[in-house]
Design a protein around this motif. Structure first.
Motif, PDB file in Angstrom:
ATOM      1  N   ARG A 140      52.159  49.488  44.164  1.00  0.00           N
ATOM      2  CA  ARG A 140      50.810  50.069  44.271  1.00  0.00           C
ATOM      3  C   ARG A 140      49.777  49.373  43.376  1.00  0.00           C
ATOM      4  O   ARG A 140      48.730  48.939  43.865  1.00  0.00           O
ATOM      5  CB  ARG A 140      50.850  51.571  43.999  1.00  0.00           C
ATOM      6  N   PRO A 141      50.063  49.216  42.077  1.00  0.00           N
ATOM      7  CA  PRO A 141      49.063  48.528  41.239  1.00  0.00           C
ATOM      8  C   PRO A 141      48.825  47.079  41.666  1.00  0.00           C
ATOM      9  O   PRO A 141      47.709  46.568  41.518  1.00  0.00           O
ATOM     10  CB  PRO A 141      49.657  48.584  39.827  1.00  0.00           C
ATOM     11  N   PHE A 142      49.842  46.429  42.237  1.00  0.00           N
ATOM     12  CA  PHE A 142      49.665  45.060  42.733  1.00  0.00           C
ATOM     13  C   PHE A 142      48.615  45.081  43.842  1.00  0.00           C
ATOM     14  O   PHE A 142      47.703  44.260  43.881  1.00  0.00           O
ATOM     15  CB  PHE A 142      50.963  44.500  43.328  1.00  0.00           C
ATOM     16  N   ARG A 143      48.782  46.035  44.748  1.00  0.00           N
ATOM     17  CA  ARG A 143      47.871  46.118  45.892  1.00  0.00           C
ATOM     18  C   ARG A 143      46.462  46.458  45.433  1.00  0.00           C
ATOM     19  O   ARG A 143      45.488  45.918  45.949  1.00  0.00           O
ATOM     20  CB  ARG A 143      48.350  47.202  46.870  1.00  0.00           C
ATOM     21  N   GLU A 144      46.358  47.341  44.450  1.00  0.00           N
ATOM     22  CA  GLU A 144      45.024  47.726  43.971  1.00  0.00           C
ATOM     23  C   GLU A 144      44.317  46.532  43.342  1.00  0.00           C
ATOM     24  O   GLU A 144      43.151  46.279  43.618  1.00  0.00           O
ATOM     25  CB  GLU A 144      45.128  48.872  42.950  1.00  0.00           C
ATOM     26  N   ARG A 145      45.061  45.800  42.513  1.00  0.00           N
ATOM     27  CA  ARG A 145      44.424  44.640  41.864  1.00  0.00           C
ATOM     28  C   ARG A 145      44.013  43.601  42.904  1.00  0.00           C
ATOM     29  O   ARG A 145      42.950  43.013  42.832  1.00  0.00           O
ATOM     30  CB  ARG A 145      45.362  44.017  40.829  1.00  0.00           C
ATOM     31  N   ARG A 146      44.872  43.406  43.888  1.00  0.00           N
ATOM     32  CA  ARG A 146      44.565  42.398  44.896  1.00  0.00           C
ATOM     33  C   ARG A 146      43.337  42.787  45.722  1.00  0.00           C
ATOM     34  O   ARG A 146      42.508  41.951  46.045  1.00  0.00           O
ATOM     35  CB  ARG A 146      45.762  42.162  45.806  1.00  0.00           C
ATOM     36  N   ALA A 147      43.242  44.075  46.029  1.00  0.00           N
ATOM     37  CA  ALA A 147      42.112  44.526  46.853  1.00  0.00           C
ATOM     38  C   ALA A 147      40.778  44.290  46.149  1.00  0.00           C
ATOM     39  O   ALA A 147      39.747  44.127  46.780  1.00  0.00           O
ATOM     40  CB  ALA A 147      42.280  46.008  47.191  1.00  0.00           C
ATOM     41  N   SER A 148      40.805  44.253  44.823  1.00  0.00           N
ATOM     42  CA  SER A 148      39.543  44.081  44.102  1.00  0.00           C
ATOM     43  C   SER A 148      39.203  42.601  43.866  1.00  0.00           C
ATOM     44  O   SER A 148      38.225  42.287  43.198  1.00  0.00           O
ATOM     45  CB  SER A 148      39.603  44.826  42.765  1.00  0.00           C
ATOM     46  N   LEU A 149      40.015  41.689  44.394  1.00  0.00           N
ATOM     47  CA  LEU A 149      39.763  40.257  44.177  1.00  0.00           C
ATOM     48  C   LEU A 149      39.083  39.649  45.386  1.00  0.00           C
ATOM     49  O   LEU A 149      39.653  39.626  46.466  1.00  0.00           O
ATOM     50  CB  LEU A 149      41.097  39.519  44.014  1.00  0.00           C
ATOM     51  N   ASP A 150      37.874  39.129  45.209  1.00  0.00           N
ATOM     52  CA  ASP A 150      37.316  38.400  46.346  1.00  0.00           C
ATOM     53  C   ASP A 150      37.355  36.906  46.053  1.00  0.00           C
ATOM     54  O   ASP A 150      37.664  36.472  44.943  1.00  0.00           O
ATOM     55  CB  ASP A 150      35.904  38.901  46.688  1.00  0.00           C
ATOM     56  N   ASP A 151      37.041  36.121  47.076  1.00  0.00           N
ATOM     57  CA  ASP A 151      37.208  34.679  46.962  1.00  0.00           C
ATOM     58  C   ASP A 151      36.358  34.060  45.855  1.00  0.00           C
ATOM     59  O   ASP A 151      36.792  33.144  45.170  1.00  0.00           O
ATOM     60  CB  ASP A 151      36.910  34.001  48.304  1.00  0.00           C
ATOM     61  N   SER A 152      35.145  34.595  45.669  1.00  0.00           N
ATOM     62  CA  SER A 152      34.290  33.957  44.661  1.00  0.00           C
ATOM     63  C   SER A 152      34.803  34.282  43.246  1.00  0.00           C
ATOM     64  O   SER A 152      34.681  33.472  42.336  1.00  0.00           O
ATOM     65  CB  SER A 152      32.829  34.356  44.853  1.00  0.00           C
ATOM     66  N   THR A 153      35.375  35.474  43.080  1.00  0.00           N
ATOM     67  CA  THR A 153      35.960  35.810  41.769  1.00  0.00           C
ATOM     68  C   THR A 153      37.099  34.846  41.440  1.00  0.00           C
ATOM     69  O   THR A 153      37.199  34.332  40.325  1.00  0.00           O
ATOM     70  CB  THR A 153      36.544  37.253  41.775  1.00  0.00           C
ATOM     71  N   ILE A 154      37.957  34.618  42.429  1.00  0.00           N
ATOM     72  CA  ILE A 154      39.088  33.715  42.236  1.00  0.00           C
ATOM     73  C   ILE A 154      38.590  32.303  41.923  1.00  0.00           C
ATOM     74  O   ILE A 154      39.082  31.634  41.020  1.00  0.00           O
ATOM     75  CB  ILE A 154      39.975  33.696  43.508  1.00  0.00           C
ATOM     76  N   GLU A 155      37.592  31.877  42.666  1.00  0.00           N
ATOM     77  CA  GLU A 155      37.067  30.527  42.479  1.00  0.00           C
ATOM     78  C   GLU A 155      36.539  30.337  41.057  1.00  0.00           C
ATOM     79  O   GLU A 155      36.843  29.335  40.406  1.00  0.00           O
ATOM     80  CB  GLU A 155      35.952  30.276  43.514  1.00  0.00           C
ATOM     81  N   SER A 156      35.786  31.303  40.568  1.00  0.00           N
ATOM     82  CA  SER A 156      35.234  31.094  39.222  1.00  0.00           C
ATOM     83  C   SER A 156      36.320  31.235  38.163  1.00  0.00           C
ATOM     84  O   SER A 156      36.298  30.546  37.142  1.00  0.00           O
ATOM     85  CB  SER A 156      34.026  32.009  38.953  1.00  0.00           C
ATOM     86  N   MET A 157      37.282  32.088  38.436  1.00  0.00           N
ATOM     87  CA  MET A 157      38.400  32.221  37.500  1.00  0.00           C
ATOM     88  C   MET A 157      39.202  30.906  37.398  1.00  0.00           C
ATOM     89  O   MET A 157      39.572  30.459  36.316  1.00  0.00           O
ATOM     90  CB  MET A 157      39.288  33.349  38.005  1.00  0.00           C
ATOM     91  N   LEU A 158      39.429  30.276  38.563  1.00  0.00           N
ATOM     92  CA  LEU A 158      40.191  29.019  38.574  1.00  0.00           C
ATOM     93  C   LEU A 158      39.406  27.887  37.904  1.00  0.00           C
ATOM     94  O   LEU A 158      39.977  27.008  37.264  1.00  0.00           O
ATOM     95  CB  LEU A 158      40.556  28.630  40.011  1.00  0.00           C
ATOM     96  N   LYS A 159      38.096  27.941  38.065  1.00  0.00           N
ATOM     97  CA  LYS A 159      37.254  26.914  37.441  1.00  0.00           C
ATOM     98  C   LYS A 159      37.341  27.045  35.918  1.00  0.00           C
ATOM     99  O   LYS A 159      37.551  26.069  35.205  1.00  0.00           O
ATOM    100  CB  LYS A 159      35.806  27.104  37.922  1.00  0.00           C
ATOM    101  N   GLN A 160      37.215  28.276  35.474  1.00  0.00           N
ATOM    102  CA  GLN A 160      37.301  28.501  34.034  1.00  0.00           C
ATOM    103  C   GLN A 160      38.695  28.157  33.497  1.00  0.00           C
ATOM    104  O   GLN A 160      38.842  27.536  32.443  1.00  0.00           O
ATOM    105  CB  GLN A 160      36.962  29.953  33.723  1.00  0.00           C
ATOM    106  N   GLY A 161      39.709  28.548  34.269  1.00  0.00           N
ATOM    107  CA  GLY A 161      41.089  28.246  33.860  1.00  0.00           C
ATOM    108  C   GLY A 161      41.319  26.750  33.709  1.00  0.00           C
ATOM    109  O   GLY A 161      41.936  26.291  32.746  1.00  0.00           O
ATOM    110  N   ALA A 162      40.774  25.977  34.656  1.00  0.00           N
ATOM    111  CA  ALA A 162      40.951  24.526  34.612  1.00  0.00           C
ATOM    112  C   ALA A 162      40.221  23.933  33.407  1.00  0.00           C
ATOM    113  O   ALA A 162      40.716  23.015  32.752  1.00  0.00           O
ATOM    114  CB  ALA A 162      40.452  23.892  35.905  1.00  0.00           C
ATOM    115  N   GLU A 163      39.041  24.483  33.093  1.00  0.00           N
ATOM    116  CA  GLU A 163      38.303  23.982  31.917  1.00  0.00           C
ATOM    117  C   GLU A 163      39.093  24.236  30.639  1.00  0.00           C
ATOM    118  O   GLU A 163      39.218  23.359  29.783  1.00  0.00           O
ATOM    119  CB  GLU A 163      36.933  24.659  31.812  1.00  0.00           C
TER     120      GLU A 163
END
Ligand code: TRP
Length: 336
Positions: free
Chosen positions: A293-316
């Motif tokens: 359940r918590p996996f599904r809840e967290r996933r539902a709140s992730l949109d593509d732009s959030t992931i994109e900026s997170m990955l950009k920051q992670g790479a930096e």
């Protein structure tokens, strides 16, 4: 922020979805460790391209799905750096450097290489990248000069080779750029080899794997979980409730051990013929859906732009550490 020792790990993006075996074998441990260590959490996209002919059709999309699975499973991007391998070019560069201090014979003896090579259809060429797979993995690890590397048991030979490469480099260039790191491996047999929903031709459980189509994915819906559990392999000789079960050989009982606090009682009753397989399945459907359940809840709140900026920051963040290490390596080599 207090100084934390670094750890690094990753998974190949050869499939867009992670399953319970991936979670139990490694990801669970990363989530646990991220409070105490600075975790670099990588999606290994180059590693997914090492088997020619079996190349994912959209590796970029796959990588983003894997990153979403990391976050859904509880990796916290505010404390851990989540990034895609190819976004940090230092990985490719250090891989090249390491290839100069690694003997071909040693690579040919790596167990995962031998297996992969045998799996390939006869006459199909083995890529240079497949042979070099553990050299790239060594670069992934050593760029972060980590305290330790949390992985599944199957990765132990790769970690051993990484340590050897570190020693070869240090001795070839008379330096100590790459210190020893530790294996962080969960020795639990069930978690390191979560069985799939089915059994092999001899009625023996086999591991959860995309290629057997016997997986429960972290992204499965409640209904999918219910449907899969209903069709899961149980003790074949237990026809009626009163027949004795053999929990060790039953997929449903194995999952109950992982996800139900009452598994001992359930197993006992299963053996005594006091519980039927359908009853076990219905308990499992509930506990598994509760777990996811918590996996599904967290996933539902992730949109593509959030992931994109997170990955950009992670790479930096990753590049800060990686570029520093690469400079040290080049200096030791007298390239600069
Ligand atoms: N080889 C690992 C696997 O198949 C994935 C991987 C790539 C990795 N680079 C890594 C794991 C560096 C740990 C550290 O699961």
């Amino acid at each position: 922020m207090a100084y934390k020792q670094r750890i690094l790990s990753g998974m190949r993006a050869s499939n867009p979805r992670l399953h319970l075996g991936n979670y139990e074998g490694a990801l669970r441990n990363w989530v646990k460790l991220q409070d105490d260590f600075k975790l670099y959490c990588m999606v290994a996209d180059y590693h997914a391209l090492t088997t020619m002919g079996d190349i994912p059709d959209n590796i970029g999309a796959y990588s983003r799905e894997v990153a979403k699975d990391y976050i859904s499973a509880g990796i916290d991007p505010r404390q851990s750096s989540v990034f895609i391998q190819s976004h940090v070019p230092e990985h490719a560069e250090l891989h090249l450097i390491f290839s100069m201090v690694t003997g071909v014979g040693k690579l040919e003896r790596v167990p995962t290489y031998k297996e992969k090579k045998e799996d390939l259809a006869e006459g199909r060429a083995v890529s240079y990248g497949l042979l070099g797979y553990p050299v790239l993995q060594s670069a992934d690890i050593l760029l972060y000069r980590p305290h330790g590397v949390p992985v599944g048991k199957d990765q132990a030979p790769h970690l051993e080779l990484s340590r050897e490469i570190a020693r070869s480099f240090n001795s070839a260039f008379d330096c100590d750029v790459f210190p020893e790191f530790k294996d962080i491996i969960d020795e639990d047999d069930l978690r390191s080899k979560v069985p799939g929903l089915d059994a092999d031709d001899n009625g023996v459980l086999r591991k959860m794997s995309k290629s057997y189509d016997n997986c429960i994915y972290l992204t499965d819906t409640e209904d999918e979980v219910a449907r899969k559990v209903k069709g899961a392999f149980t003790t074949p000789s237990k026809i009626k409730k009163s027949d004795p079960g053999i929990p060790e050989g039953c997929a449903v009982c194995q999952y109950l051990k992982l996800y139900s606090a009452d598994w001992k009682t359930l197993w006992d009753e299963d053996v005594q013929g006091e519980r039927g397989c359908m009853q076990n399945k219905s308990v499992l459907i509930d506990v598994l859906n509760e777990f996811l359940r918590p996996f599904r809840e967290r996933r539902a709140s992730l949109d593509d732009s959030t992931i994109e900026s997170m990955l950009k920051q992670g790479a930096e963040e990753a590049r800060q550490c990686a570029s520093e290490t690469l400079s040290l390596a080049k200096k030791a080599m007298r390239l600069t």
